[in-house]
Design a protein around this motif. Structure first.
Motif, PDB file in Angstrom:
ATOM      1  N   LEU A  86       0.826  -1.210   0.000  1.00  0.00           N
ATOM      2  CA  LEU A  86       0.000   0.000   0.000  1.00  0.00           C
ATOM      3  C   LEU A  86       0.861   1.261   0.000  1.00  0.00           C
ATOM      4  CD1 LEU A  86      -2.785  -1.267   2.366  1.00  0.00           C
ATOM      5  CD2 LEU A  86      -3.163  -0.298   0.096  1.00  0.00           C
ATOM      6  N   ARG A  87       0.327   2.273  -0.680  1.00  0.00           N
ATOM      7  CA  ARG A  87       1.008   3.555  -0.822  1.00  0.00           C
ATOM      8  C   ARG A  87       0.122   4.660  -0.269  1.00  0.00           C
ATOM      9  NH1 ARG A  87       1.836   2.580  -7.311  1.00  0.00           N
ATOM     10  NH2 ARG A  87       3.272   0.779  -7.183  1.00  0.00           N
ATOM     11  N   SER A  88       0.706   5.795  -0.003  1.00  0.00           N
ATOM     12  CA  SER A  88      -0.080   6.907   0.540  1.00  0.00           C
ATOM     13  C   SER A  88      -1.205   7.298  -0.413  1.00  0.00           C
ATOM     14  CB  SER A  88       0.828   8.105   0.815  1.00  0.00           C
ATOM     15  OG  SER A  88       1.493   8.502  -0.374  1.00  0.00           O
ATOM     16  N   GLU A  89      -0.967   7.163  -1.705  1.00  0.00           N
ATOM     17  CA  GLU A  89      -1.995   7.539  -2.677  1.00  0.00           C
ATOM     18  C   GLU A  89      -3.156   6.554  -2.741  1.00  0.00           C
ATOM     19  OE1 GLU A  89       1.283   7.182  -3.285  1.00  0.00           O
ATOM     20  OE2 GLU A  89       1.661   6.264  -5.257  1.00  0.00           O
ATOM     21  N   ASP A  90      -3.058   5.453  -2.015  1.00  0.00           N
ATOM     22  CA  ASP A  90      -4.189   4.517  -1.909  1.00  0.00           C
ATOM     23  C   ASP A  90      -5.169   4.948  -0.821  1.00  0.00           C
ATOM     24  OD1 ASP A  90      -1.819   1.898  -2.411  1.00  0.00           O
ATOM     25  OD2 ASP A  90      -3.242   2.669  -3.900  1.00  0.00           O
ATOM     26  N   THR A  91      -4.818   5.974  -0.057  1.00  0.00           N
ATOM     27  CA  THR A  91      -5.707   6.481   0.985  1.00  0.00           C
ATOM     28  C   THR A  91      -7.028   6.932   0.372  1.00  0.00           C
ATOM     29  OG1 THR A  91      -3.915   7.153   2.451  1.00  0.00           O
ATOM     30  CG2 THR A  91      -6.033   8.289   2.703  1.00  0.00           C
ATOM     31  N   ALA A  92      -8.122   6.362   0.852  1.00  0.00           N
ATOM     32  CA  ALA A  92      -9.444   6.644   0.277  1.00  0.00           C
ATOM     33  C   ALA A  92     -10.510   5.913   1.081  1.00  0.00           C
ATOM     34  CB  ALA A  92      -9.507   6.186  -1.173  1.00  0.00           C
ATOM     35  N   THR A  93     -11.754   6.264   0.811  1.00  0.00           N
ATOM     36  CA  THR A  93     -12.866   5.437   1.253  1.00  0.00           C
ATOM     37  C   THR A  93     -13.148   4.438   0.139  1.00  0.00           C
ATOM     38  OG1 THR A  93     -13.807   7.244   2.544  1.00  0.00           O
ATOM     39  CG2 THR A  93     -15.259   5.395   2.022  1.00  0.00           C
ATOM     40  N   TYR A  94     -13.188   3.165   0.489  1.00  0.00           N
ATOM     41  CA  TYR A  94     -13.368   2.101  -0.489  1.00  0.00           C
ATOM     42  C   TYR A  94     -14.806   1.578  -0.431  1.00  0.00           C
ATOM     43  CZ  TYR A  94      -8.428   1.950  -1.608  1.00  0.00           C
ATOM     44  OH  TYR A  94      -7.161   2.270  -2.050  1.00  0.00           O
ATOM     45  N   TYR A  95     -15.384   1.408  -1.609  1.00  0.00           N
ATOM     46  CA  TYR A  95     -16.765   0.958  -1.730  1.00  0.00           C
ATOM     47  C   TYR A  95     -16.853  -0.273  -2.621  1.00  0.00           C
ATOM     48  CZ  TYR A  95     -17.798   5.839  -0.411  1.00  0.00           C
ATOM     49  OH  TYR A  95     -17.859   7.061   0.218  1.00  0.00           O
ATOM     50  N   CYS A  96     -17.699  -1.205  -2.249  1.00  0.00           N
ATOM     51  CA  CYS A  96     -18.054  -2.246  -3.201  1.00  0.00           C
ATOM     52  C   CYS A  96     -19.379  -1.856  -3.856  1.00  0.00           C
ATOM     53  CB  CYS A  96     -18.144  -3.620  -2.555  1.00  0.00           C
ATOM     54  SG  CYS A  96     -19.496  -3.845  -1.395  1.00  0.00           S
ATOM     55  N   ALA A  97     -19.561  -2.291  -5.081  1.00  0.00           N
ATOM     56  CA  ALA A  97     -20.753  -1.910  -5.840  1.00  0.00           C
ATOM     57  C   ALA A  97     -21.179  -3.051  -6.736  1.00  0.00           C
ATOM     58  CB  ALA A  97     -20.471  -0.668  -6.672  1.00  0.00           C
ATOM     59  N   LYS A  98     -22.469  -3.046  -7.078  1.00  0.00           N
ATOM     60  CA  LYS A  98     -23.018  -4.083  -7.947  1.00  0.00           C
ATOM     61  C   LYS A  98     -23.257  -3.580  -9.363  1.00  0.00           C
ATOM     62  CE  LYS A  98     -27.372  -5.222  -7.507  1.00  0.00           C
ATOM     63  NZ  LYS A  98     -28.024  -4.635  -8.673  1.00  0.00           N
ATOM     64  N   ASP A  99     -22.878  -2.352  -9.656  1.00  0.00           N
ATOM     65  CA  ASP A  99     -23.041  -1.819 -10.999  1.00  0.00           C
ATOM     66  C   ASP A  99     -21.770  -1.089 -11.426  1.00  0.00           C
ATOM     67  OD1 ASP A  99     -23.864   1.455 -10.860  1.00  0.00           O
ATOM     68  OD2 ASP A  99     -23.910   0.279  -9.007  1.00  0.00           O
ATOM     69  N   GLU A 100     -21.581  -0.945 -12.707  1.00  0.00           N
ATOM     70  CA  GLU A 100     -20.323  -0.409 -13.215  1.00  0.00           C
ATOM     71  C   GLU A 100     -20.153   1.081 -13.001  1.00  0.00           C
ATOM     72  OE1 GLU A 100     -20.208  -1.247 -17.353  1.00  0.00           O
ATOM     73  OE2 GLU A 100     -21.782   0.190 -17.858  1.00  0.00           O
ATOM     74  N   LYS A 101     -21.181   1.760 -12.585  1.00  0.00           N
ATOM     75  CA  LYS A 101     -21.078   3.198 -12.303  1.00  0.00           C
ATOM     76  C   LYS A 101     -20.889   3.477 -10.824  1.00  0.00           C
ATOM     77  CE  LYS A 101     -21.858   4.631 -16.548  1.00  0.00           C
ATOM     78  NZ  LYS A 101     -20.799   5.325 -17.336  1.00  0.00           N
ATOM     79  N   GLY A 102     -21.117   2.460 -10.013  1.00  0.00           N
ATOM     80  CA  GLY A 102     -20.994   2.662  -8.578  1.00  0.00           C
ATOM     81  C   GLY A 102     -22.221   3.278  -7.928  1.00  0.00           C
ATOM     82  N   TYR A 103     -23.332   3.295  -8.634  1.00  0.00           N
ATOM     83  CA  TYR A 103     -24.539   3.892  -8.064  1.00  0.00           C
ATOM     84  C   TYR A 103     -25.049   3.066  -6.876  1.00  0.00           C
ATOM     85  CZ  TYR A 103     -24.805   6.723 -12.338  1.00  0.00           C
ATOM     86  OH  TYR A 103     -24.536   7.581 -13.370  1.00  0.00           O
TER      87      TYR A 103
END
Length: 115
Positions: A86-103
């Motif tokens: 892992l790198r500092s630029e990986d810092t984020a909120t991570y989401y799983c999604a069931k659609d390709e847009k992330g809706y």
């Protein structure tokens, strides 16, 4: 109703590892291609990885190739993201999604990479 619940985030030093999980319900998980997205602080949502419903086809954004591995357990209706180096630029909120847009995504899990 559709539910996606991420877990496994936390604070990790550069070079460390984390494994994210996403528990899914309310839809036919084993018939869905699944996705991981992330949103760095102050930035927009970005696609990270996806996996076919059978798990044989996986895709990654260039910045995580060779470091992250997506997988799934259809019997448990769970999605995973193994994150190594892992790198500092990986810092984020991570989401799983069931659609390709992330809706249709979960509430997210925070990953902070810092020394």
């Amino acid at each position: 109703q559709v539910q996606l619940v991420e877990s496994g985030g936390g604070l990790v030093q550069p070079g460390g590892s984390l494994r994210l999980s996403c528990a899914c319900s309310g839809f036919t998980f084993n018939m869905n291609r699944m996705y991981w997205f992330r949103q760095p602080p102050g930035k927009g949502l970005e696609w990270v990885s996806s996996i076919s419903f059978g798990g044989l086809d996986t895709q990654y954004t260039n910045s995580v190739k060779g470091r992250f591995t997506i997988s799934r357990d259809n019997a448990k209706k769970e999605l995973y993201l193994q994150m190594n180096s892992l790198r500092s630029e990986d810092t984020a909120t991570y989401y799983c999604a069931k659609d390709e847009k992330g809706y249709f995504r979960g509430q997210g899990t925070q990953v902070t990479v810092s020394s």
